[in-house]
Design an enzyme around this catalytic site. Structure first.
Site, PDB file in Angstrom:
ATOM      1  N   GLY A  45     -83.999 -44.591  22.075  1.00  0.00           N
ATOM      2  CA  GLY A  45     -83.596 -45.395  23.214  1.00  0.00           C
ATOM      3  C   GLY A  45     -82.540 -44.658  24.003  1.00  0.00           C
ATOM      4  O   GLY A  45     -82.362 -43.441  23.842  1.00  0.00           O
ATOM      5  N   GLY A  46     -81.784 -45.390  24.844  1.00  0.00           N
ATOM      6  CA  GLY A  46     -80.749 -44.760  25.630  1.00  0.00           C
ATOM      7  C   GLY A  46     -79.646 -44.171  24.793  1.00  0.00           C
ATOM      8  O   GLY A  46     -78.899 -43.311  25.236  1.00  0.00           O
ATOM      9  N   PHE A  47     -79.515 -44.640  23.546  1.00  0.00           N
ATOM     10  CA  PHE A  47     -78.480 -44.149  22.647  1.00  0.00           C
ATOM     11  C   PHE A  47     -78.815 -42.804  22.041  1.00  0.00           C
ATOM     12  O   PHE A  47     -77.951 -42.103  21.530  1.00  0.00           O
ATOM     13  CB  PHE A  47     -78.300 -45.146  21.494  1.00  0.00           C
ATOM     14  CG  PHE A  47     -79.564 -45.347  20.704  1.00  0.00           C
ATOM     15  CD1 PHE A  47     -79.845 -44.542  19.625  1.00  0.00           C
ATOM     16  CD2 PHE A  47     -80.475 -46.317  21.079  1.00  0.00           C
ATOM     17  CE1 PHE A  47     -81.007 -44.716  18.908  1.00  0.00           C
ATOM     18  CE2 PHE A  47     -81.645 -46.491  20.357  1.00  0.00           C
ATOM     19  CZ  PHE A  47     -81.918 -45.696  19.275  1.00  0.00           C
ATOM     20  N   GLY A  48     -80.080 -42.410  22.031  1.00  0.00           N
ATOM     21  CA  GLY A  48     -80.504 -41.213  21.329  1.00  0.00           C
ATOM     22  C   GLY A  48     -81.694 -41.524  20.439  1.00  0.00           C
ATOM     23  O   GLY A  48     -82.607 -42.260  20.833  1.00  0.00           O
TER      24      GLY A  48
ATOM     25  N   ASP B 111     -71.454 -57.182  19.838  1.00  0.00           N
ATOM     26  CA  ASP B 111     -72.890 -57.031  20.133  1.00  0.00           C
ATOM     27  C   ASP B 111     -73.725 -57.684  19.028  1.00  0.00           C
ATOM     28  O   ASP B 111     -74.652 -57.082  18.492  1.00  0.00           O
ATOM     29  CB  ASP B 111     -73.251 -55.554  20.277  1.00  0.00           C
ATOM     30  CG  ASP B 111     -74.525 -55.352  21.115  1.00  0.00           C
ATOM     31  OD1 ASP B 111     -74.956 -56.325  21.766  1.00  0.00           O
ATOM     32  OD2 ASP B 111     -75.087 -54.240  21.093  1.00  0.00           O
TER      33      ASP B 111
ATOM     34  N   LEU C 219     -87.721 -42.796  13.593  1.00  0.00           N
ATOM     35  CA  LEU C 219     -87.818 -44.248  13.391  1.00  0.00           C
ATOM     36  C   LEU C 219     -87.740 -45.023  14.691  1.00  0.00           C
ATOM     37  O   LEU C 219     -88.302 -46.109  14.810  1.00  0.00           O
ATOM     38  CB  LEU C 219     -86.695 -44.726  12.462  1.00  0.00           C
ATOM     39  CG  LEU C 219     -86.723 -44.204  11.026  1.00  0.00           C
ATOM     40  CD1 LEU C 219     -85.460 -44.615  10.295  1.00  0.00           C
ATOM     41  CD2 LEU C 219     -87.954 -44.723  10.288  1.00  0.00           C
ATOM     42  N   GLY C 220     -87.022 -44.499  15.663  1.00  0.00           N
ATOM     43  CA  GLY C 220     -86.868 -45.199  16.925  1.00  0.00           C
ATOM     44  C   GLY C 220     -86.032 -44.378  17.878  1.00  0.00           C
ATOM     45  O   GLY C 220     -85.332 -43.435  17.480  1.00  0.00           O
TER      46      GLY C 220
ATOM     47  N   VAL D  10     -83.190 -42.093  16.089  1.00  0.00           N
ATOM     48  CA  VAL D  10     -82.881 -42.368  14.685  1.00  0.00           C
ATOM     49  C   VAL D  10     -83.997 -41.792  13.830  1.00  0.00           C
ATOM     50  O   VAL D  10     -85.182 -42.028  14.103  1.00  0.00           O
ATOM     51  CB  VAL D  10     -82.743 -43.884  14.421  1.00  0.00           C
ATOM     52  CG1 VAL D  10     -82.441 -44.143  12.958  1.00  0.00           C
ATOM     53  CG2 VAL D  10     -81.653 -44.478  15.295  1.00  0.00           C
TER      54      VAL D  10
END
Length: 671
Positions: A357-360, A474, A354-355, A362
């Protein structure tokens, strides 16, 4: 003479006693354990080999029902009053986690045994979202509830309630009992794992319903826990079934009934408590018991160390070995097996991505056991959102319950360093993707205002209504997710911090997303409710204007959204900043004006000027007028401060000492 008097007594009883006082053997039953019983069961409900009626097991998000197979005649005719009845039963809830449980147990009187249309989880297998509260249900229930659900106005997570056609109780109170003689009230924990006895008694003449609760070894209290005057004539039909309903939750728990009796027009037969089957122990308690026995027979300490070393070696070699730490026993929601998540996401296939980024990354998935659509957040090894943020997210969102928060369904930790969180799937993705996509954004003002109210309600719950203060840290459009009906759900609690009401936040790191950070964060490095309010104010402007907080490619006053709105407000042209697409769809000018000015009030550089979220809700709901204020923004020095902090060219130094979230939210992509 004796025979004549006996016959005369029988005749007098038949002719002169009211008809609702006449009972037959078919109007009652008694189960001291359920071995050989002919109950009508469905879902997860079973009779165990030990004779326990188990309504739910460790399978998640399923329901179980158990009814006496034949109906009882509760009314002589459709228009007559309801006859007296009485029931008593012994139940127990065995949770895998101490002080954490799924949904509770319902004693149910229903016109039908077929409850297949009911939903699980908070609806406890009795109603669903469309029929909850309908008078056509004709259902009475006594709930023994272990979850506090704001949608049903629950008073706490350990209560007893009387429900008529709805899970919003007519009356409810904390679980407990009154000690005979002294009248002292003693609390009971429904999830203690100990058996308890319940009495449900209705007097058809006075139309009074009593519910009494007590530990199994205590006599029946003289004072009921709940006593309510209720006319059931319009609720009950002539023939009704009696039974139980329960459903499982992401939290693992099993719901048992040990014994049960029922009677029309008389007291329910007493249960033989000594012959009832025993409740099973918690798996953790059983493990400890086995360990004590094993240790007692261990020959030497050397053997114990050798076995322990062997176990460690085997676990290290396991491909999907999972990690369990002490804090998870206290705070963790439901653990999900890695193999189940692997299967749900088709091996974390790129087609389910699904997406990222820097977080990992999904992934979308469907849990094989419950068929529930979920989003699995897989944290990468080098993620800035490490163990500390992971613990915060699990400890906070895992226990929060609000209709405008993304619900954490479970989690998994692996020894090889991977962290996985499982959320409700949000089919419409994040608000920022919808808001800033020029090709597909057709979100009108009415829908935007509903989203704003939803996020405000969620923040009010976090700041003021939960057992602790939760600072989100956030708040932004990227962390607002939209369900199938475009209802707002605030998510991504990886940066959240908790502290007790009446105390101050002790956070010392600056975290968040540039453009949403309150000015005082740069100096004091302490997040507060006021810093969340500031970010919410930027969010208000973002939604009303249809643009991001900072647009570096613009060189004039439009670069910083807050500054642009302030300048137009000072010129008396504040509506000129509204999203041009709203003019095509139509909007209420006074509502847009209110949201823009409220956004400026929330974004005031002075924290003391900003309103609380409870006050914000009053402004949005029209319960209080927005004050005429001379904003601190009139101070040119304050405006310069905001602009400099939003566009600071030396931000690299700042990033090195803080956890800044990436522009792409870790909950974007449909969670």
């Amino acid at each position: 003479m004796f025979r004549f008097s006996s016959i005369l007594k029988v005749l007098l009883t038949c002719f002169f006693l009211p008809s609702d006082m006449v009972a037959s053997e078919d109007d009652k039953f008694t189960f001291n354990g359920f071995q050989g019983s002919k109950l009508s069961l469905d879902g997860t409900a079973v009779i165990t080999p030990a004779g326990l009626l188990r309504l739910t097991n460790t399978t998640k998000l399923l329901s179980g029902h158990a009814f006496y197979p034949s109906p009882f005649r509760f009314k002589r005719s459709q228009t007559s009053r309801v006859l007296s009845f009485s029931s008593t039963f012994v139940f127990g809830i065995v949770s895998e986690e101490i002080k954490i449980s799924g949904q509770g147990v319902l004693f149910v009187i229903s016109p039908s045994r077929d409850l297949r249309g009911a939903q699980v989880s908070q609806y406890m297998g009795l109603f669903n979202s469309s029929n909850n509260g309908n008078s056509t249900n004709h259902i009475l229930a006594v709930e023994l509830d272990t979850i506090q659900n704001p949608d049903f106005e629950d008073i706490n997570a350990n209560h007893v309630g009387i429900d008529i056609n709805s899970l919003i109780s007519n009356e409810s109170t904390s679980a407990g009992y009154f000690v005979g003689g002294t009248g002292e009230f003693r609390n009971l924990s429904l999830v203690s794992g100990d058996p308890m006895q319940v009495w449900v008694e209705y007097d058809g003449r006075s139309m009074h319903l009593n519910v009494t609760l007590a530990p199994i070894r205590s006599p029946k209290p003289g004072r009921p826990l709940l006593s309510s005057a209720i006319d059931l004539s319009d609720v009950f039909e002539e023939l009704m079934y009696v039974g139980f309903s329960s459903s499982s939750d992401p939290f693992v728990a099993s719901h048992y009934v040990l014994g049960w009796s029922f009677s029309m027009n008389g007291d329910a037969p007493a249960l033989d408590l000594r012959s009832l089957p025993l409740l099973p122990r918690r798996s953790g308690e059983q493990a400890r018991k086995r360990l004590e026995i094993w240790v007692s027979f261990t020959a030497t300490l050397l053997v114990l160390l050798a076995i322990g070393a062997a176990v460690v070696m085997v676990r290290r070699r396991a491909k999907f070995a999972e990690l369990l730490e002490e804090w998870e026993l206290e705070y963790g929601p439901s653990r999900l097996p890695y193999r189940e998540l692997y299967e749900a996401t088709k091996g974390f296939s790129d087609k389910e991505l699904l997406g990222a980024g820097g977080f990992g990354a999904v992934y979308k998935g469907v849990l094989p056991s419950s068929k529930l659509e979920v989003a699995v957040k897989r944290l990468s090894h080098g993620s800035r959102q490490g163990i500390r943020e992971f613990v915060a997210e699990v400890a906070s969102i895992g226990r929060l319950r609000h209709r405008n928060l993304v619900q954490l369904q479970g989690y998994c930790r692996l020894r090889k360093g991977e962290l996985l969180l499982v959320y409700d799937f949000m089919p419409n993705g994040s608000l920022d993707k919808l808001l800033f996509d020029q090709t597909r954004c057709r979100v009108g003002w009415g829908q935007r205002l509903r989203i704003i109210r939803g996020v405000a309600s969620a923040l009010q719950y976090l700041h003021e209504e939960w057992e602790q203060v939760v600072i989100h840290r956030d708040v932004k459009a990227g962390n607002v997710l939209l369900d199938c009906e475009l209802n707002a759900r605030l998510g991504d609690f990886g940066l959240a911090r908790l502290y007790d009401h009446g105390t101050d936040s002790q956070t010392t790191h600056v975290v968040g997303t540039m453009g949403y950070l309150a000015p005082e964060l740069m100096k004091r490095r302490r997040a507060t409710k006021a810093t969340d309010v500031f970010a919410f104010g930027v969010f208000l402007l973002e939604v009303a204007c249809g643009r991001r907080p900072v647009e570096p490619h613009l060189t004039d006053e439009r670069t910083v959204l807050v500054e642009w709105v302030v300048e137009n407000w000072k010129r008396g042209t504040i509506l000129a900043v509204a999203d041009p697409r709203l003019r095509e769809l139509g909007f209420a000018a006074e509502e847009v004006d209110l949201v823009l000015k409220l956004g400026l009030l929330c974004c005031d550089p002075l924290p003391a000027v900003r309103p609380s979220m409870r006050r914000v809700m009053q402004f949005l709901d029209g319960d209080a007028p927005l004050p005429e204020f001379e904003s601190t923004y009139l101070n040119s020095a304050a405006l310069a401060l905001l602009r400099n902090e939003a566009l600071d060219v030396a931000m690299d130094d700042f990033c090195s000492m803080s956890y800044l979230s990436v522009a792409e939210s870790s909950l974007s992509g449909g969670i």
